[in-house]
Design a protein around this motif. Structure first.
Motif: not given
Ligand code: SF4
Length: 479
Positions: A440-449, A461-467
């Motif tokens: 849950n935290m990873a999806a919410r703050f995925r922009k900080l990845q 390319t780094a894989p993007k966390l799902a929304s």
């Protein structure tokens, strides 16, 4: 002899594989020399096996080597007994230093000052030339390729063709500079000049040192395969012959040699048989005119018995040193042998050297592969090289104290951050509440990845966390 003193591989930092690979890739001469030579060898191998049931022959070769390894301790005892009966003195060396000292002691006992050498990769592994020079004993290579790299102060770049990285022009210049021969592109002239120089050295050498391709336990026979006749001269002209080999080279019977020879020569140089095949079964007998007064065999362990302890890694010891895996390797053929900085380069080096030098020093070797599988497909004794590379990669990052270390330097590539991430990952997966909270935290703050994740994103390319988390998606679907 100082002008021919060999550079010790100890001067080469194995860890510096990447910068050397970069330099080699941008060196057109290296790429041309290797491409030309490797293309020729691949074509010759292919045509040498035409009309043969290659897979059946490879199965036979693999089975002979597996049977020999399964009975290795007994076969070595049998070999020692038979060799001793034949008048050959057997010495056991725990490691390279031990093996060098044994050779030195034999030389000192005979007051020997000069050694002539036939081709032997185990003596390269021991850095024997370097050691003997330090002890005041000159050591001259008599195999043409080895002679050239010794003149150049280099080490072999291929286990079968040591000077394959040089073209005729470079060899001509080297021989002109070091031995005074005329500058010439005439291979016949250069070969004859080297032969004349070596002939005199053979006559005056106190000791001959050679390798061994197969040691036959049943008869106590040392088999040596070669093309130039220098092996025959090394083992018969000097009054003392010292053979050095790894403990894995033993085979049960003479008939095993037939199949292994058929595979070895075709895989190595595309020849149906080599020009010379030497069978050494003892020193000169009273009624014989030729041969040495003394014959010694130094059986070198140097990490092999520790490979032998592991059922999977043990396959490394099947190798008959044909070099086919190198000739077909897309990495080796582009970067050349010196890039590895190891005695054995290419695929066989990548699976053997970590045992000899440890994974801390050789950590880049198992990863210097695309895992395309070409090496495993051509290996005449069916060593599953890609599987062993994967296994060594695992060993190099598995620093878990709960797993017993199999290879020295176990866990050398394990980064503290990576280890911490995987530890956290496994902890989270074992706890559903923590897993749900974490995703849950990873999806919410995925922009900080972070966009870059160390070496992983150097070429990817780094894989993007799902929304949305998987649970949220399933809920949306009503599941
Ligand atoms: S690993 Fe196989 S292909 Fe490579 S040198 Fe050894 S026997 Fe030949």
């Amino acid at each position: 002899m100082s002008e021919t003193a060999q550079q010790s591989p100890h001067h080469i930092d194995v860890k510096e594989f990447h910068p050397r690979a970069q330099a080699a890739i941008h060196n057109p001469k290296i790429r041309q020399n290797f491409r030309k030579a490797m293309d020729g060898l691949m074509t010759k191998r292919k045509s040498a096996f035409e009309g043969w049931d290659l897979e059946t022959l490879r199965d036979l070769g693999a089975n002979i080597r597996l049977r020999a390894l399964a009975n290795l301790p007994d076969l070595l005892e049998q070999l020692e007994q038979k060799l001793t009966e034949n008048g050959i003195k057997v010495h056991w060396a725990v490691d390279s230093d031990d093996a060098c000292q044994i050779v030195r002691d034999i030389c000192v006992a005979r007051d020997a000052k000069s050694v002539i050498k036939g081709k032997s990769m185990v003596s390269e592994e021991m850095e024997l030339n370097h050691y003997l020079e330090e002890q005041g004993i000159t050591a001259l290579e008599s195999d043409l390729g080895e002679y050239i790299v010794q003149l150049a102060g280099e080490t072999p770049s291929h286990i079968i063709m040591p000077a394959i990285h040089k073209n005729t022009g470079e060899i001509s210049e080297l021989m002109h500079e070091k031995t005074g021969t005329d500058l010439s592109h005439d291979v016949e002239y250069l070969t004859t000049a080297a032969r004349l120089q070596l002939r005199e050295k053979f006559m005056n050498a106190d000791v001959g040192v050679s390798g061994v391709n197969f040691a036959v336990a049943e008869t106590g026979t040392l088999c040596l395969v070669e093309n130039e006749g220098n092996g025959r001269m090394t083992t018969t002209v000097p009054p003392c012959h010292i053979a050095v080999t790894g403990i894995e080279k033993v085979v049960p019977n003479l008939e095993d040699v037939t199949a292994l020879m058929a595979l070895l020569t075709r895989s190595a140089t595309g020849q149906h048989i080599t020009t010379y095949f030497n069978m050494i079964s003892g020193p000169r007998k009273p009624d014989e005119m030729d041969g040495p007064e003394e014959v010694h065999l130094v059986l070198v362990d140097n990490g092999r018995s520790s490979i032998y302890q592991d059922n999977e890694l043990l396959d490394t010891l099947r190798c008959i040193r044909c070099g086919a895996c190198m000739n077909h390797c897309p990495v080796y053929t582009r970067v050349g042998g010196h890039t590895y900085g190891t005695t054995y380069p290419g695929p066989i080096g990548k699976i053997l050297m970590p045992h000899l030098i440890g994974l801390d020093e050789g950590r880049h070797l198992p990863t210097a592969s695309s895992l395309c599988g070409a090496c495993g497909e051509v290996c005449p004794v069916k060593i599953p090289i890609p599987d062993l590379l994967v296994r060594l990669r695992q060993e190099s990052v598995d620093g878990d104290k709960l797993h017993p270390a199999k290879v020295n330097g176990h866990g050398a590539k394990r980064g503290a951050m990576e280890a911490m991430v995987w530890k956290g990952w496994s902890w989270m997966h074992a706890r559903p509440g923590a897993y749900r909270f974490g995703t849950n935290m990873a999806a919410r703050f995925r922009k900080l990845q972070p966009g870059k994740i160390g070496g992983w994103t150097q070429f990817r390319t780094a894989p993007k966390l799902a929304s949305k988390t998987l649970h949220e998606r399933m809920k949306e679907r009503g599941q």
